[in-house]
Design an enzyme around this catalytic site. Structure first.
Site, PDB file in Angstrom:
ATOM      1  N   GLU A  42       6.747  -2.112   5.643  1.00 26.04           N
ATOM      2  CA  GLU A  42       6.730  -1.025   4.506  1.00 26.04           C
ATOM      3  C   GLU A  42       5.313  -0.902   4.094  1.00 26.04           C
ATOM      4  OE1 GLU A  42       8.800  -3.680   4.891  1.00 26.04           O
ATOM      5  OE2 GLU A  42      10.914  -2.826   4.348  1.00 26.04           O
ATOM      6  N   PHE A 104      21.301 -10.391  -5.101  1.00 28.58           N
ATOM      7  CA  PHE A 104      20.640 -10.304  -3.759  1.00 28.58           C
ATOM      8  C   PHE A 104      19.640  -9.405  -3.616  1.00 28.58           C
ATOM      9  CE2 PHE A 104      20.652  -9.186   0.816  1.00 28.58           C
ATOM     10  CZ  PHE A 104      19.614 -10.290   1.330  1.00 28.58           C
ATOM     11  N   GLN A 105      18.502  -9.467  -3.147  1.00 28.65           N
ATOM     12  CA  GLN A 105      17.219  -8.650  -2.801  1.00 28.65           C
ATOM     13  C   GLN A 105      16.829  -7.847  -4.335  1.00 28.65           C
ATOM     14  OE1 GLN A 105      18.090  -6.468   0.747  1.00 28.65           O
ATOM     15  NE2 GLN A 105      16.994  -8.131   1.860  1.00 28.65           N
ATOM     16  N   LYS A 154      21.407   1.125  -6.719  1.00 23.55           N
ATOM     17  CA  LYS A 154      22.581   1.712  -5.466  1.00 23.55           C
ATOM     18  C   LYS A 154      23.652   2.491  -5.879  1.00 23.55           C
ATOM     19  CE  LYS A 154      24.872  -0.096  -1.546  1.00 23.55           C
ATOM     20  NZ  LYS A 154      25.181  -0.989  -0.590  1.00 23.55           N
ATOM     21  N   MET A 472     -17.650  -8.379   8.583  1.00 16.74           N
ATOM     22  CA  MET A 472     -18.337  -8.033   7.349  1.00 16.74           C
ATOM     23  C   MET A 472     -18.446  -9.572   6.743  1.00 16.74           C
ATOM     24  SD  MET A 472     -19.847  -6.174   5.721  1.00 16.74           S
ATOM     25  CE  MET A 472     -19.823  -4.298   5.650  1.00 16.74           C
TER      26      MET A 472
END
Ligand SMILES: Cc1ncc(C[n+]2csc(CCOP(=O)(O)OP(=O)(O)O)c2C)c(N)n1
Length: 566
Positions: A42, A104-105, A154, A472
């Protein structure tokens, strides 16, 4: 309904990753003409959406499911916030009745993203959805652009309703000042002719506002030396005779000396970033400052300007140019002599320490690699970079003759940005040659996106500047930590030819200067993607360099002493 909103906002592709909560949306996408590009993480959806936005000026869109999907977006959102890039992120949230139950989630995406978005929404009622989506696009793309997130539960995703058009957007607390104050614009024009050593300091705001033409016209009327920041490169063509390169920590000697000696700093769409100013009390000590910015919060944040102008830099410059032109006849002659001397001084600084790439016939110098890419680009290719030494060398040695060619993570400096940004840019500009210049460190953060590149046969030319180190950080350890190289060695790197072949495209590793030009040409000729791993001198440092906390005229121009590593 959501897709209809997106269509009306002109969205043609979304970069995303599905999950449980967003299933109904993905079902609707199944046979919709809006393309969904399945990235492999993502974070890369947000970076790809940025690549799309940075290459076009249009709002990029990314999408993630609830919980880990949404939290994976965070770096990309902060990155877009720091660089003022318009993206809209759509995230799934658990069913509204379950919010707060540790479902959940479930993650508090609204809370987590509050400080890293320009604005965010949590939509729990279907009826609120279209208004929120259109407001999100409006907020992302107007004023100072930035990321906006819409978190959708949802049950809203599962709802069904017909789209009824949203005809107006009323946001009483959101005011954008575009025009600039007429009196201040007039005064600015006078100050520009009164100055003996004027210079223009142009930033990412010029790119965001599409103000390159107006900028070029001001540069030419005033005949002022001009620097473009890391975010502003291409705002004035790098090939323009008045362009004296980038200022700041790895800026040119001429740029930093001019900043130090100017008596009028014309700051356009910039934010006086610490990487530009160095030690603040030594920054532009002789200068009056005119600061034009669309965001009133930027005015006086770092440096108090003598003359602030809040407005869209394109609109303001349009009016300012008219005034500057009007005053030219009566005023230009007055300071002609000191201005001639000023140019002579700036040119002397240019000649004293020019930006010159190094070459060797034994090993490939990183600057040699970058200048070969510049040769092939001719100022016209899109170049995305990751973060580190290769980014600075690219900014120093690649010409950008137009805006929106140079795509990099400026403010946040996010490693892993370069490759997914190239995915977004190549989708947005299929007509363009796109180089993605990455370090061997940052490349390994974004390797999964090789699959996205392969899947869509995106002809991105991936060039790994492989110095075997987190270059760097190694440079800082060498210069400021007694060369104690701690956790910076990258001695395991995949075989580029086999890695590319595993994804079904071509790749190659080179380490000889004599191979360089032909290998890059071969990569460009290849109709599909290409992975070119270039082994360069490991211990090369980026110069000039202003040590952290130093004044910008106290540049270190070359290695202070020979380096030994055992
Ligand atoms: C996500 C992230 N982690 C750490 C850093 C700190 N950092 C800045 S530059 C750099 C080294 C980058 O190494 P590499 O990708 O090999 O590029 P090079 O400097 O060698 O060109 C690191 C670790 C960062 N900018 N971003």
């Amino acid at each position: 309904m959501l897709l209809e909103c997106l269509v009306r906002e002109g969205v043609d592709c979304i970069f995303g990753y599905p999950g449980g909560v967003t299933l109904p949306f993905y079902d609707a996408l199944y046979d919709h003409h809006i393309k969904h590009i399945l990235v492999r993480h993502e974070q890369n959806a947000a970076f790809a959406a940025q690549g799309y936005a940075r290459a076009t000026g249009r709002t990029g869109v990314c999408c993630a499911t609830s919980g880990p999907g949404a939290t994976n977006l965070i770096t990309g959102l902060v990155d877009a916030m720091m660089d003022s890039i318009p993206i809209v992120a759509l995230t799934g949230q658990v069913t509204s009745k379950l919010i707060g139950s540790d479902a959940f989630q479930e993650a508090d995406t609204f809370g987590i993203t509050r400080p890293c978005t320009k604005h965010n929404f949590l939509i729990k009622n279907l009826a609120d959805l279209p208004q929120a989506i259109h407001e999100a696009f409006h907020i992302a793309s107007t004023g100072r652009p930035g990321p906006v997130l819409v978190d959708i539960t949802k049950d809203v995703f599962q709802g069904q309703a017909h789209y009824s058009p949203v005809n107006s957007i009323h946001l009483p607390g959101y005011k954008v000042f575009t025009e600039g104050h007429a009196g201040q614009i007039r005064r600015a024009a006078q100050m520009m002719w009164e100055a003996e050593r004027p210079m223009i300091y142009a930033g990412g705001g010029i790119i965001a506002a599409g103000a390159s033409e107006e900028l070029t016209s001001l540069v030419e009327t005033l005949d002022a030396p001009t620097v473009c920041t890391l975010m502003g490169l291409g705002g004035l063509s790098s090939s323009h005779p008045n362009f004296i390169s980038m200022p700041g920590m790895h800026g040119s000697y001429a740029a930093n000396m001019a900043m130090t000696h100017t008596d009028l700093l014309i700051a356009l769409g910039v934010r006086f970033d610490d990487r530009v100013t160095g030690r603040l009390n030594a920054f532009a000590p002789h200068a009056k400052v005119i600061h034009v910015d669309i965001d009133p919060a930027e005015i006086g944040k770092i440096r108090n300007p003598e003359l602030p102008i809040v407005g869209d830099v394109k609109r303001v410059l349009g009016k300012l140019n008219a005034q500057v032109n009007e005053l030219k006849e009566s005023s230009a002659a007055k300071n002609a002599e000191p201005r001639k001397k000023w140019w002579a001084q700036v040119n002397a600084w240019r000649d004293e320490n020019p930006m010159k790439p190094s070459f060797s016939d034994k090993e490939i110098k990183p600057q040699h690699l970058i200048s070969e890419i510049d040769r092939l680009s001719g100022g016209e290719a899109i170049v995305t970079s990751d973060v580190g030494q290769h980014q600075m060398w690219s900014a120093q040695f690649i010409r950008f003759n137009h805006p929106r060619l140079w795509i990099n993570s400026g403010g946040l400096g996010s490693m892993g940005f370069g490759l997914p940004a190239a995915v977004g840019a190549q989708f947005a500009r299929p007509d363009k040659l796109v180089f993605s210049i990455v370090g061997d460190g940052g490349f390994q953060m974004s390797i999964p996106e090789l699959a996205t590149i392969a899947k869509h046969a995106l002809p991105v030319k991936i060039v790994v500047l492989n110095n075997g180190y987190l270059g760097m950080v190694r440079q800082w350890q060498e210069l400021f930590y007694n060369n104690r190289l701690s956790s910076v060695e990258l001695d395991v790197f995949p075989d580029a030819e086999k890695l590319a072949a595993a994804y079904g495209f071509k790749g190659r590793t080179i380490d000889k200067p004599s191979e360089l030009a032909a290998a890059l040409e071969e990569a460009v000729r290849e109709p599909g993607p290409y992975l070119l791993n270039v082994k360069v001198t490991p211990f090369e440092n980026v110069y000039p360099m202003v040590p952290a906390g130093g004044a910008i005229n106290e540049m270190v121009l070359a290695n202070p002493q020979p380096v030994s590593v055992d």
